[in-house]
Design a protein around this motif. Structure first.
Motif, PDB file in Angstrom:
ATOM      1  N   ALA A   1     -14.441   6.866   6.431  1.00 26.36           N
ATOM      2  CA  ALA A   1     -15.568   7.811   6.333  1.00 26.36           C
ATOM      3  C   ALA A   1     -15.742   8.211   4.870  1.00 26.36           C
ATOM      4  O   ALA A   1     -14.796   8.657   4.230  1.00 26.36           O
ATOM      5  CB  ALA A   1     -15.292   9.047   7.180  1.00 26.36           C
TER       6      ALA A   1
ATOM      7  N   ASP B   1       0.814  -1.226   0.000  1.00 29.32           N
ATOM      8  CA  ASP B   1       0.000   0.000   0.000  1.00 29.32           C
ATOM      9  C   ASP B   1       0.847   1.276   0.000  1.00 29.32           C
ATOM     10  O   ASP B   1       0.560   2.226  -0.733  1.00 29.32           O
ATOM     11  CB  ASP B   1      -0.906   0.051   1.241  1.00 29.32           C
TER      12      ASP B   1
ATOM     13  N   GLY C   1      -8.178   7.613  -4.446  1.00 26.95           N
ATOM     14  CA  GLY C   1      -7.335   6.442  -4.196  1.00 26.95           C
ATOM     15  C   GLY C   1      -7.059   5.566  -5.404  1.00 26.95           C
ATOM     16  O   GLY C   1      -6.415   4.528  -5.260  1.00 26.95           O
TER      17      GLY C   1
ATOM     18  N   THR D   1      -7.272   8.739   5.419  1.00 26.70           N
ATOM     19  CA  THR D   1      -7.124   7.268   5.411  1.00 26.70           C
ATOM     20  C   THR D   1      -8.244   6.614   6.221  1.00 26.70           C
ATOM     21  O   THR D   1      -8.159   5.426   6.521  1.00 26.70           O
ATOM     22  CB  THR D   1      -5.772   6.812   6.001  1.00 26.70           C
TER      23      THR D   1
ATOM     24  N   ALA E   1      -6.202   6.440  11.888  1.00 30.57           N
ATOM     25  CA  ALA E   1      -5.097   5.797  12.611  1.00 30.57           C
ATOM     26  C   ALA E   1      -5.167   4.279  12.463  1.00 30.57           C
ATOM     27  O   ALA E   1      -4.723   3.537  13.335  1.00 30.57           O
ATOM     28  CB  ALA E   1      -5.147   6.195  14.085  1.00 30.57           C
ATOM     29  N   GLY E   2      -5.735   3.803  11.348  1.00 31.57           N
ATOM     30  CA  GLY E   2      -5.846   2.365  11.100  1.00 31.57           C
ATOM     31  C   GLY E   2      -4.626   1.860  10.332  1.00 31.57           C
ATOM     32  O   GLY E   2      -3.555   2.481  10.333  1.00 31.57           O
TER      33      GLY E   2
HETATM   34  P1  NDP Z   1      -8.951   0.582   9.327  1.00 33.00           P
HETATM   35  O1  NDP Z   1     -10.234  -0.078   9.642  1.00 33.00           O
HETATM   36  O2  NDP Z   1      -7.674  -0.055   9.769  1.00 33.00           O
HETATM   37  O3  NDP Z   1      -8.965   2.085   9.964  1.00 33.00           O
HETATM   38  C1  NDP Z   1     -10.056   2.927   9.786  1.00 33.00           C
HETATM   39  C2  NDP Z   1      -9.784   4.285  10.430  1.00 33.00           C
HETATM   40  O4  NDP Z   1     -10.866   5.112  10.024  1.00 33.00           O
HETATM   41  C3  NDP Z   1      -9.734   4.308  11.952  1.00 33.00           C
HETATM   42  O5  NDP Z   1      -8.736   5.205  12.348  1.00 33.00           O
HETATM   43  C4  NDP Z   1     -11.134   4.834  12.333  1.00 33.00           C
HETATM   44  O6  NDP Z   1     -11.152   5.628  13.502  1.00 33.00           O
HETATM   45  C5  NDP Z   1     -11.434   5.752  11.167  1.00 33.00           C
HETATM   46  N1  NDP Z   1     -12.858   5.933  10.900  1.00 33.00           N
HETATM   47  C6  NDP Z   1     -13.740   5.006  10.472  1.00 33.00           C
HETATM   48  N2  NDP Z   1     -14.954   5.570  10.275  1.00 33.00           N
HETATM   49  C7  NDP Z   1     -14.829   6.884  10.591  1.00 33.00           C
HETATM   50  C8  NDP Z   1     -15.715   7.970  10.597  1.00 33.00           C
HETATM   51  N3  NDP Z   1     -17.012   7.848  10.216  1.00 33.00           N
HETATM   52  N4  NDP Z   1     -15.252   9.188  10.970  1.00 33.00           N
HETATM   53  C9  NDP Z   1     -13.955   9.330  11.319  1.00 33.00           C
HETATM   54  N5  NDP Z   1     -13.053   8.332  11.357  1.00 33.00           N
HETATM   55  C10 NDP Z   1     -13.480   7.108  10.986  1.00 33.00           C
HETATM   56  O7  NDP Z   1      -8.969   0.833   7.748  1.00 33.00           O
HETATM   57  P2  NDP Z   1      -7.757   0.890   6.700  1.00 33.00           P
HETATM   58  O8  NDP Z   1      -6.710   1.795   7.221  1.00 33.00           O
HETATM   59  O9  NDP Z   1      -7.361  -0.478   6.299  1.00 33.00           O
HETATM   60  O10 NDP Z   1      -8.471   1.542   5.399  1.00 33.00           O
HETATM   61  C11 NDP Z   1      -8.985   2.854   5.456  1.00 33.00           C
HETATM   62  C12 NDP Z   1      -9.509   3.305   4.093  1.00 33.00           C
HETATM   63  O11 NDP Z   1      -8.484   3.333   3.118  1.00 33.00           O
HETATM   64  C13 NDP Z   1     -10.607   2.408   3.529  1.00 33.00           C
HETATM   65  O12 NDP Z   1     -11.638   3.240   3.063  1.00 33.00           O
HETATM   66  C14 NDP Z   1      -9.935   1.674   2.399  1.00 33.00           C
HETATM   67  O13 NDP Z   1     -10.857   1.357   1.377  1.00 33.00           O
HETATM   68  C15 NDP Z   1      -8.935   2.695   1.927  1.00 33.00           C
HETATM   69  N6  NDP Z   1      -7.771   2.071   1.267  1.00 33.00           N
HETATM   70  C16 NDP Z   1      -7.536   2.296  -0.057  1.00 33.00           C
HETATM   71  C17 NDP Z   1      -6.453   1.751  -0.694  1.00 33.00           C
HETATM   72  C18 NDP Z   1      -6.206   2.030  -2.143  1.00 33.00           C
HETATM   73  O14 NDP Z   1      -5.479   1.277  -2.773  1.00 33.00           O
HETATM   74  N7  NDP Z   1      -6.729   3.083  -2.686  1.00 33.00           N
HETATM   75  C19 NDP Z   1      -5.497   0.882   0.004  1.00 33.00           C
HETATM   76  C20 NDP Z   1      -5.788   0.753   1.400  1.00 33.00           C
HETATM   77  C21 NDP Z   1      -6.907   1.299   1.991  1.00 33.00           C
HETATM   78  P3  NDP Z   1     -11.377   5.010  15.011  1.00 33.00           P
HETATM   79  O15 NDP Z   1     -10.020   4.612  15.481  1.00 33.00           O
HETATM   80  O16 NDP Z   1     -11.951   6.143  15.771  1.00 33.00           O
HETATM   81  O17 NDP Z   1     -12.328   3.862  14.843  1.00 33.00           O
END
Ligand code: NDP
Length: 263
Positions: free
Chosen positions: A179, A99, A228, A176, A121-122
């Protein structure tokens, strides 16, 4: 015939099957790529073997479970504990992360980036933060909840949650979070996002296939933006090279993956 798959929840939106199948079909590589809706990440390893897969990609929210599912993790994924690509090497699962390098390829044309704000922060945030630090960029993290920030604090990065947010200038802001993926939410309260976008030159979103509310607002403010899709392409090329053990040419892989975006 080799079988590959992407694991995720949700996974129906993923373009990875189209991208990889376009390469396999057009370059006569005997393989097929499907998708698996996996709800419980702890079942990844047994599902992988039950399906007889040669390799897989892993998306939200299972990338940290994917790290745990592997027998060995190689390269950059070791630093971050987040795996998005798995290869079956003689019955052993080998994990990689493509990634972050995919994202770096996607923002090549953004110039003079020194200060970056990552929202979220995921797994993706971890991958990008570590990669940015490797390039000596100054990285800050903003996340909805406080508990996921501990990882980033260990690297002495500036960390904020919505309660402790303070306005600052950045060159690039990256969403990232998920949302905007299945909903119309911004990744932080609107006033905060307005302030962030007022104080940056470039904005990027990891989400692809739609204009998220975050990118819509960034475009309204005339920022140079990127969704993305190029990150997806970048990570996909690197994953395909791993799947095919570098038997196919990079430019051919890129060409047929890009072609699949027209489908
Ligand atoms: P994770 O589940 O590991 O992390 C998600 C993060 O998003 C957490 O920090 C969470 O916060 C936060 N979050 C979720 N919903 C909300 C909301 N409604 N408001 C604010 N914060 C929110 O996910 P990933 O890191 O694996 O992936 C994140 C995104 O990146 C996805 O949408 C994925 O599709 C995209 N992605 C795209 C790629 C590409 O090739 N274009 C590659 C990898 C990912 P909290 O800690 O508070 O729960």
């Amino acid at each position: 015939m080799k079988l590959f798959a992407i694991f995720g929840d949700p996974v129906a939106h993923s373009r990875s099957p189209l991208m990889h199948n376009s390469v396999f079909k057009n370059l006569n590589y005997k393989a097929c790529y499907t998708r698996v809706h996996l709800k419980d990440g702890s079942k990844l390893r047994e599902t992988f073997f039950a399906l007889g897969l040669s390799g897989a990609n892993v998306t939200v929210p299972h990338k940290e479970d994917a790290y745990k599912a592997c027998d060995e993790v190689r390269g950059f994924a070791q630093n971050i504990g987040v795996v998005n690509t798995i290869i079956n090497e003689n019955g052993k699962l080998i994990g990689y992360n493509t990634d972050a390098d995919g994202f770096m390829a996607a923002i090549k044309e953004f110039e003079n980036i020194e200060k970056v704000l990552i929202i979220g922060a995921g797994g993706t945030a971890k991958a990008l933060a570590s990669r940015f630090v490797q390039d000596n960029l100054k990285v800050s993290i903003l996340n909805r909840s406080e508990n996921k920030l501990a990882y980033f604090k260990n690297f002495a990065l500036t960390c904020q949650d919505w309660d402790s947010y303070k306005s600052s200038k950045y060159d690039l802001v990256v969403n990232t979070t998920s949302a905007g993926l299945k909903d119309e939410n911004l990744p932080a309260p609107k006033e905060m996002i307005e302030d962030i976008l007022q104080n940056t030159s470039f904005a990027a979103d990891a989400i692809y296939g739609k204009v998220t509310p975050f990118l819509r607002l960034a475009k309204e403010k005339n920022l140079t933006c990127k969704d993305g899709a190029d990150m997806l392409l970048g990570q996909g090329i690197l994953a395909n090279e791993l799947f095919t053990n570098n038997e196919l040419g990079t430019s051919d892989i890129k060409f047929y993956m890009q072609k699949s975006f027209e489908l």
